[in-house]
Write a protein that holds these residues in place. Structure first.
Motif, PDB file in Angstrom:
ATOM      1  N   VAL A  62       4.894   7.167 -79.600  1.00 45.43           N
ATOM      2  CA  VAL A  62       5.669   6.188 -80.352  1.00 45.43           C
ATOM      3  C   VAL A  62       5.202   6.167 -81.797  1.00 45.43           C
ATOM      4  O   VAL A  62       4.080   6.562 -82.110  1.00 45.43           O
ATOM      5  CB  VAL A  62       5.550   4.770 -79.745  1.00 45.43           C
ATOM      6  CG1 VAL A  62       6.208   4.703 -78.385  1.00 45.43           C
ATOM      7  CG2 VAL A  62       4.098   4.324 -79.668  1.00 45.43           C
ATOM      8  N   GLY A  63       6.075   5.701 -82.664  1.00 41.03           N
ATOM      9  CA  GLY A  63       5.742   5.527 -84.068  1.00 41.03           C
ATOM     10  C   GLY A  63       6.387   4.254 -84.570  1.00 41.03           C
ATOM     11  O   GLY A  63       7.397   3.800 -84.033  1.00 41.03           O
ATOM     12  N   ALA A  64       5.780   3.673 -85.592  1.00 38.86           N
ATOM     13  CA  ALA A  64       6.325   2.451 -86.193  1.00 38.86           C
ATOM     14  C   ALA A  64       6.398   2.648 -87.696  1.00 38.86           C
ATOM     15  O   ALA A  64       5.461   3.165 -88.308  1.00 38.86           O
ATOM     16  CB  ALA A  64       5.439   1.259 -85.862  1.00 38.86           C
ATOM     17  N   LEU A  65       7.509   2.258 -88.265  1.00 45.06           N
ATOM     18  CA  LEU A  65       7.631   2.244 -89.717  1.00 45.06           C
ATOM     19  C   LEU A  65       7.552   0.795 -90.168  1.00 45.06           C
ATOM     20  O   LEU A  65       8.374  -0.028 -89.771  1.00 45.06           O
ATOM     21  CB  LEU A  65       8.964   2.850 -90.163  1.00 45.06           C
ATOM     22  CG  LEU A  65       9.090   4.348 -89.974  1.00 45.06           C
ATOM     23  CD1 LEU A  65      10.479   4.812 -90.354  1.00 45.06           C
ATOM     24  CD2 LEU A  65       8.043   5.090 -90.780  1.00 45.06           C
ATOM     25  N   LEU A  66       6.557   0.487 -90.954  1.00 49.36           N
ATOM     26  CA  LEU A  66       6.424  -0.848 -91.499  1.00 49.36           C
ATOM     27  C   LEU A  66       7.088  -0.817 -92.869  1.00 49.36           C
ATOM     28  O   LEU A  66       6.626  -0.121 -93.782  1.00 49.36           O
ATOM     29  CB  LEU A  66       4.948  -1.235 -91.616  1.00 49.36           C
ATOM     30  CG  LEU A  66       4.693  -2.663 -92.042  1.00 49.36           C
ATOM     31  CD1 LEU A  66       5.149  -3.634 -90.959  1.00 49.36           C
ATOM     32  CD2 LEU A  66       3.229  -2.861 -92.347  1.00 49.36           C
ATOM     33  N   VAL A  67       8.191  -1.543 -92.989  1.00 51.09           N
ATOM     34  CA  VAL A  67       9.011  -1.519 -94.204  1.00 51.09           C
ATOM     35  C   VAL A  67       8.967  -2.889 -94.863  1.00 51.09           C
ATOM     36  O   VAL A  67       9.164  -3.904 -94.200  1.00 51.09           O
ATOM     37  CB  VAL A  67      10.475  -1.158 -93.857  1.00 51.09           C
ATOM     38  CG1 VAL A  67      11.340  -1.173 -95.096  1.00 51.09           C
ATOM     39  CG2 VAL A  67      10.537   0.183 -93.147  1.00 51.09           C
ATOM     40  N   ARG A  68       8.702  -2.897 -96.139  1.00 53.64           N
ATOM     41  CA  ARG A  68       8.758  -4.132 -96.930  1.00 53.64           C
ATOM     42  C   ARG A  68       9.467  -3.774 -98.230  1.00 53.64           C
ATOM     43  O   ARG A  68       8.931  -3.024 -99.041  1.00 53.64           O
ATOM     44  CB  ARG A  68       7.372  -4.674 -97.196  1.00 53.64           C
ATOM     45  CG  ARG A  68       7.423  -6.013 -97.946  1.00 53.64           C
ATOM     46  CD  ARG A  68       6.070  -6.637 -98.112  1.00 53.64           C
ATOM     47  NE  ARG A  68       5.630  -7.112 -96.801  1.00 53.64           N
ATOM     48  CZ  ARG A  68       4.359  -7.285 -96.481  1.00 53.64           C
ATOM     49  NH1 ARG A  68       3.418  -7.023 -97.338  1.00 53.64           N
ATOM     50  NH2 ARG A  68       4.025  -7.726 -95.290  1.00 53.64           N
ATOM     51  N   GLY A  69      10.680  -4.286 -98.370  1.00 53.66           N
ATOM     52  CA  GLY A  69      11.487  -3.929 -99.539  1.00 53.66           C
ATOM     53  C   GLY A  69      11.814  -2.444 -99.489  1.00 53.66           C
ATOM     54  O   GLY A  69      12.344  -1.957 -98.492  1.00 53.66           O
ATOM     55  N   ASP A  70      11.450  -1.717-100.538  1.00 55.51           N
ATOM     56  CA  ASP A  70      11.700  -0.275-100.549  1.00 55.51           C
ATOM     57  C   ASP A  70      10.419   0.516-100.317  1.00 55.51           C
ATOM     58  O   ASP A  70      10.348   1.703-100.597  1.00 55.51           O
ATOM     59  CB  ASP A  70      12.378   0.158-101.858  1.00 55.51           C
ATOM     60  CG  ASP A  70      11.467   0.031-103.070  1.00 55.51           C
ATOM     61  OD1 ASP A  70      10.416  -0.638-102.965  1.00 55.51           O
ATOM     62  OD2 ASP A  70      11.810   0.611-104.114  1.00 55.51           O
ATOM     63  N   LYS A  71       9.386  -0.124 -99.780  1.00 52.41           N
ATOM     64  CA  LYS A  71       8.109   0.532 -99.512  1.00 52.41           C
ATOM     65  C   LYS A  71       7.907   0.716 -98.012  1.00 52.41           C
ATOM     66  O   LYS A  71       8.274  -0.133 -97.217  1.00 52.41           O
ATOM     67  CB  LYS A  71       6.974  -0.297-100.088  1.00 52.41           C
ATOM     68  CG  LYS A  71       7.137  -0.607-101.568  1.00 52.41           C
ATOM     69  CD  LYS A  71       5.900  -0.290-102.311  1.00 52.41           C
ATOM     70  CE  LYS A  71       5.969  -0.649-103.762  1.00 52.41           C
ATOM     71  NZ  LYS A  71       6.936   0.012-104.549  1.00 52.41           N
ATOM     72  N   ILE A  72       7.293   1.847 -97.662  1.00 54.29           N
ATOM     73  CA  ILE A  72       6.993   2.172 -96.270  1.00 54.29           C
ATOM     74  C   ILE A  72       5.497   2.425 -96.156  1.00 54.29           C
ATOM     75  O   ILE A  72       4.934   3.191 -96.944  1.00 54.29           O
ATOM     76  CB  ILE A  72       7.755   3.428 -95.812  1.00 54.29           C
ATOM     77  CG1 ILE A  72       9.261   3.206 -95.903  1.00 54.29           C
ATOM     78  CG2 ILE A  72       7.352   3.814 -94.386  1.00 54.29           C
ATOM     79  CD1 ILE A  72      10.066   4.467 -95.658  1.00 54.29           C
ATOM     80  N   LEU A  73       4.852   1.781 -95.182  1.00 53.61           N
ATOM     81  CA  LEU A  73       3.429   1.988 -94.963  1.00 53.61           C
ATOM     82  C   LEU A  73       3.220   3.269 -94.161  1.00 53.61           C
ATOM     83  O   LEU A  73       3.769   3.429 -93.070  1.00 53.61           O
ATOM     84  CB  LEU A  73       2.828   0.803 -94.194  1.00 53.61           C
ATOM     85  CG  LEU A  73       1.356   0.951 -93.812  1.00 53.61           C
ATOM     86  CD1 LEU A  73       0.480   0.942 -95.062  1.00 53.61           C
ATOM     87  CD2 LEU A  73       0.949  -0.153 -92.858  1.00 53.61           C
ATOM     88  N   LEU A  74       2.439   4.172 -94.722  1.00 52.20           N
ATOM     89  CA  LEU A  74       2.074   5.402 -94.034  1.00 52.20           C
ATOM     90  C   LEU A  74       0.557   5.458 -93.943  1.00 52.20           C
ATOM     91  O   LEU A  74      -0.149   4.834 -94.736  1.00 52.20           O
ATOM     92  CB  LEU A  74       2.606   6.626 -94.792  1.00 52.20           C
ATOM     93  CG  LEU A  74       4.119   6.679 -94.969  1.00 52.20           C
ATOM     94  CD1 LEU A  74       4.505   7.840 -95.874  1.00 52.20           C
ATOM     95  CD2 LEU A  74       4.818   6.795 -93.626  1.00 52.20           C
ATOM     96  N   VAL A  75       0.051   6.198 -92.964  1.00 52.48           N
ATOM     97  CA  VAL A  75      -1.390   6.341 -92.781  1.00 52.48           C
ATOM     98  C   VAL A  75      -1.744   7.820 -92.779  1.00 52.48           C
ATOM     99  O   VAL A  75      -0.927   8.669 -92.434  1.00 52.48           O
ATOM    100  CB  VAL A  75      -1.868   5.676 -91.465  1.00 52.48           C
ATOM    101  CG1 VAL A  75      -1.646   4.181 -91.504  1.00 52.48           C
ATOM    102  CG2 VAL A  75      -1.188   6.280 -90.252  1.00 52.48           C
ATOM    103  N   GLU A  76      -2.980   8.101 -93.155  1.00 57.17           N
ATOM    104  CA  GLU A  76      -3.445   9.487 -93.116  1.00 57.17           C
ATOM    105  C   GLU A  76      -3.923   9.794 -91.702  1.00 57.17           C
ATOM    106  O   GLU A  76      -4.766   9.087 -91.154  1.00 57.17           O
ATOM    107  CB  GLU A  76      -4.575   9.704 -94.107  1.00 57.17           C
ATOM    108  CG  GLU A  76      -5.017  11.144 -94.152  1.00 57.17           C
ATOM    109  CD  GLU A  76      -6.082  11.420 -95.195  1.00 57.17           C
ATOM    110  OE1 GLU A  76      -6.574  12.556 -95.235  1.00 57.17           O
ATOM    111  OE2 GLU A  76      -6.423  10.504 -95.961  1.00 57.17           O
ATOM    112  N   HIS A  77      -3.357  10.837 -91.111  1.00 56.09           N
ATOM    113  CA  HIS A  77      -3.778  11.271 -89.782  1.00 56.09           C
ATOM    114  C   HIS A  77      -5.025  12.128 -89.974  1.00 56.09           C
ATOM    115  O   HIS A  77      -4.960  13.219 -90.545  1.00 56.09           O
ATOM    116  CB  HIS A  77      -2.661  12.078 -89.117  1.00 56.09           C
ATOM    117  CG  HIS A  77      -2.887  12.323 -87.663  1.00 56.09           C
ATOM    118  ND1 HIS A  77      -3.851  13.189 -87.202  1.00 56.09           N
ATOM    119  CD2 HIS A  77      -2.272  11.818 -86.573  1.00 56.09           C
ATOM    120  CE1 HIS A  77      -3.814  13.217 -85.884  1.00 56.09           C
ATOM    121  NE2 HIS A  77      -2.872  12.388 -85.481  1.00 56.09           N
ATOM    122  N   LEU A  78      -6.162  11.615 -89.530  1.00 61.94           N
ATOM    123  CA  LEU A  78      -7.430  12.274 -89.812  1.00 61.94           C
ATOM    124  C   LEU A  78      -7.545  13.653 -89.170  1.00 61.94           C
ATOM    125  O   LEU A  78      -8.088  14.572 -89.768  1.00 61.94           O
ATOM    126  CB  LEU A  78      -8.589  11.375 -89.382  1.00 61.94           C
ATOM    127  CG  LEU A  78      -8.664  10.028 -90.116  1.00 61.94           C
ATOM    128  CD1 LEU A  78      -9.808   9.188 -89.576  1.00 61.94           C
ATOM    129  CD2 LEU A  78      -8.781  10.228 -91.611  1.00 61.94           C
TER     130      LEU A  78
END
Length: 142
Positions: free
Chosen positions: A51-67
């Motif tokens: 599963v994946g989740a996109l956290l959206v606030r306005g026109d910004k999307i939170l992404l994380v670095e996959h180590l």
């Protein structure tokens, strides 16, 4: 109750209803699901669901670095036996990877992709980002 192949198949059918152009690339998973095989388990090496989740606030999307992979992605991961829905699993992964308060997350299943003109697309090329936004689940925070 744990997520079943029927739950996964239902979510995939709903997704294909929204994105019929993806039927050909997803034909093998559809066929495998019709044969059964506990696709919620990461021990299933033919295919298993993440599963994946996109956290959206306005026109910004939170992404994380996959180590492990050294790339930037949406928060997500494997299903756990305690997960009861795909959305709950996506919110759990979002919380685990970002410490976002799950009480402030408002899931929007099968949300349509953002416009590719958004400034949020700058971290990844647009083809990769479009693929990410067409995941089975997404989440929006207030």
């Amino acid at each position: 109750m744990a997520i079943s192949d029927a739950d996964i198949s239902s979510a995939l059918s709903a997704y294909l209803g929204l994105y019929p152009d993806e039927a050909a690339p997803l034909s093998e998973p559809v066929q495998l699901l019709s044969q059964g095989g506990d696709f919620s388990s990461r021990r299933n090496f033919r295919m298993h669901v993440t599963v994946g989740a996109l956290l959206v606030r306005g026109d910004k999307i939170l992404l994380v670095e996959h180590l492990s992979y050294g790339i930037v992605l949406q928060p997500g991961g494997h299903l756990e036996p305690t997960d009861t829905t795909l959305i709950d699993a996506a919110v759990r992964e979002l919380t685990e990877e970002t410490d976002v308060d799950p009480g402030r997350v408002f899931p929007r299943p099968n949300h349509r992709p953002l416009s590719t003109s958004s400034t949020a697309w700058s971290r990844l090329d647009r083809t990769k980002m479009n693929r990410i936004t067409t995941t089975l689940t997404s989440a929006t925070a207030s």
